[in-house]
Design an enzyme around this catalytic site. Structure first.
Site, PDB file in Angstrom:
ATOM      1  N   HIS A 165      -5.762  -2.250  -4.361  1.00  0.00           N
ATOM      2  CA  HIS A 165      -6.675  -1.348  -4.966  1.00  0.00           C
ATOM      3  C   HIS A 165      -6.712  -1.558  -6.449  1.00  0.00           C
ATOM      4  CE1 HIS A 165      -3.180   1.371  -5.278  1.00  0.00           C
ATOM      5  NE2 HIS A 165      -3.554   1.334  -6.760  1.00  0.00           N
TER       6      HIS A 165
HETATM    7  P1  TYD Z   1      -1.445   4.810  -1.145  1.00  0.00           P
HETATM    8  O1  TYD Z   1      -2.358   4.990  -2.241  1.00  0.00           O
HETATM    9  O2  TYD Z   1      -1.955   4.289   0.210  1.00  0.00           O
HETATM   10  O3  TYD Z   1      -0.233   3.945  -1.952  1.00  0.00           O
HETATM   11  P2  TYD Z   1      -0.404   2.487  -2.274  1.00  0.00           P
HETATM   12  O4  TYD Z   1      -1.661   2.024  -2.558  1.00  0.00           O
HETATM   13  O5  TYD Z   1       0.393   2.427  -3.344  1.00  0.00           O
HETATM   14  O6  TYD Z   1       0.163   1.363  -1.341  1.00  0.00           O
HETATM   15  O7  TYD Z   1      -0.484   6.088  -1.151  1.00  0.00           O
HETATM   16  C1  TYD Z   1       0.092   6.618   0.061  1.00  0.00           C
HETATM   17  C2  TYD Z   1      -0.023   7.933   0.413  1.00  0.00           C
HETATM   18  O8  TYD Z   1       0.446   8.749  -0.634  1.00  0.00           O
HETATM   19  C3  TYD Z   1      -1.610   8.340   0.554  1.00  0.00           C
HETATM   20  O9  TYD Z   1      -1.763   9.379   1.571  1.00  0.00           O
HETATM   21  C4  TYD Z   1      -1.895   9.185  -0.743  1.00  0.00           C
HETATM   22  C5  TYD Z   1      -0.713   9.665  -1.262  1.00  0.00           C
HETATM   23  N1  TYD Z   1      -0.277   9.618  -2.676  1.00  0.00           N
HETATM   24  C6  TYD Z   1      -0.477  11.140  -3.224  1.00  0.00           C
HETATM   25  O10 TYD Z   1      -0.684  11.994  -2.563  1.00  0.00           O
HETATM   26  N2  TYD Z   1      -0.199  11.171  -4.588  1.00  0.00           N
HETATM   27  C7  TYD Z   1      -0.206  10.039  -5.246  1.00  0.00           C
HETATM   28  O11 TYD Z   1      -0.042  10.138  -6.611  1.00  0.00           O
HETATM   29  C8  TYD Z   1       0.002   8.626  -4.823  1.00  0.00           C
HETATM   30  C9  TYD Z   1      -0.041   7.448  -5.349  1.00  0.00           C
HETATM   31  C10 TYD Z   1      -0.294   8.539  -3.463  1.00  0.00           C
END
Ligand code: TYD
Length: 137
Positions: free
Chosen positions: A49
């Site tokens: 992303h």
């Molecule tokens: P995700 O965005 O998929 O992580 P990455 O893009 O780094 O691989 O996040 C994983 C999960 O955690 C998703 O369900 C959203 C949640 N999340 C939060 O609740 N708060 C946050 O600050 C972050 C970064 C993720």
């Protein structure tokens, strides 16, 4: 590419090491959120992303991992393996994280609270958002 590797000051003495981070000093923004990834499974690649507005600093405070950055023109691979080193990533940069050691703890200091509307999770949407054409076209 709008990123920077920052070597934080190490306060070391005969007891060990310490790193201190303050917002708008070592960290070039107000810190609204801290999160960290650990127990990342072998072979996992995550991220995929960009952010419209959010800026962040990634610190691999234990173990190592690699970061792929892409600004639509060029890409770079960065290894984070030092607890005193931060990777500052501006907004509008596509990132993927991979090659996590089993003991890796990747901590992120972010300039914004969690807001799904700030995410661009599709690579073509990212290129459209920053006004670039796909390199493969
Ligand atoms: P995700 O965005 O998929 O992580 P990455 O893009 O780094 O691989 O996040 C994983 C999960 O955690 C998703 O369900 C959203 C949640 N999340 C939060 O609740 N708060 C946050 O600050 C972050 C970064 C993720």
């Amino acid at each position: 590419m709008d990123y920077k590797i920052i070597d934080f000051q190490k306060h070391g003495d005969d007891r060990g090491m310490l790193v201190a981070l303050e917002e708008e000093k070592e960290i070039p923004f107000k810190i609204k959120r801290v999160y960290y990834m650990y127990d990342t499974l072998s072979g996992v690649r995550r991220g995929y992303h960009a952010h419209k507005k959010l800026k962040q600093i990634l610190i691999c405070i234990h173990g190592y991992c690699q970061i792929h950055l892409d600004n639509g023109d060029e890409t770079i691979e960065i290894t984070l393996d030092k607890p005193y080193q931060g990777l500052y990533i501006e907004n509008n940069i596509w990132r993927e994280m991979y090659n996590f050691s089993s003991d890796a703890v990747l901590m992120v200091l972010a300039s914004e609270i969690y807001d799904e509307a700030d995410y661009i999770r599709n690579y073509q949407d990212f290129l459209d958002f920053i006004g670039k054409k796909d390199k493969n076209e």
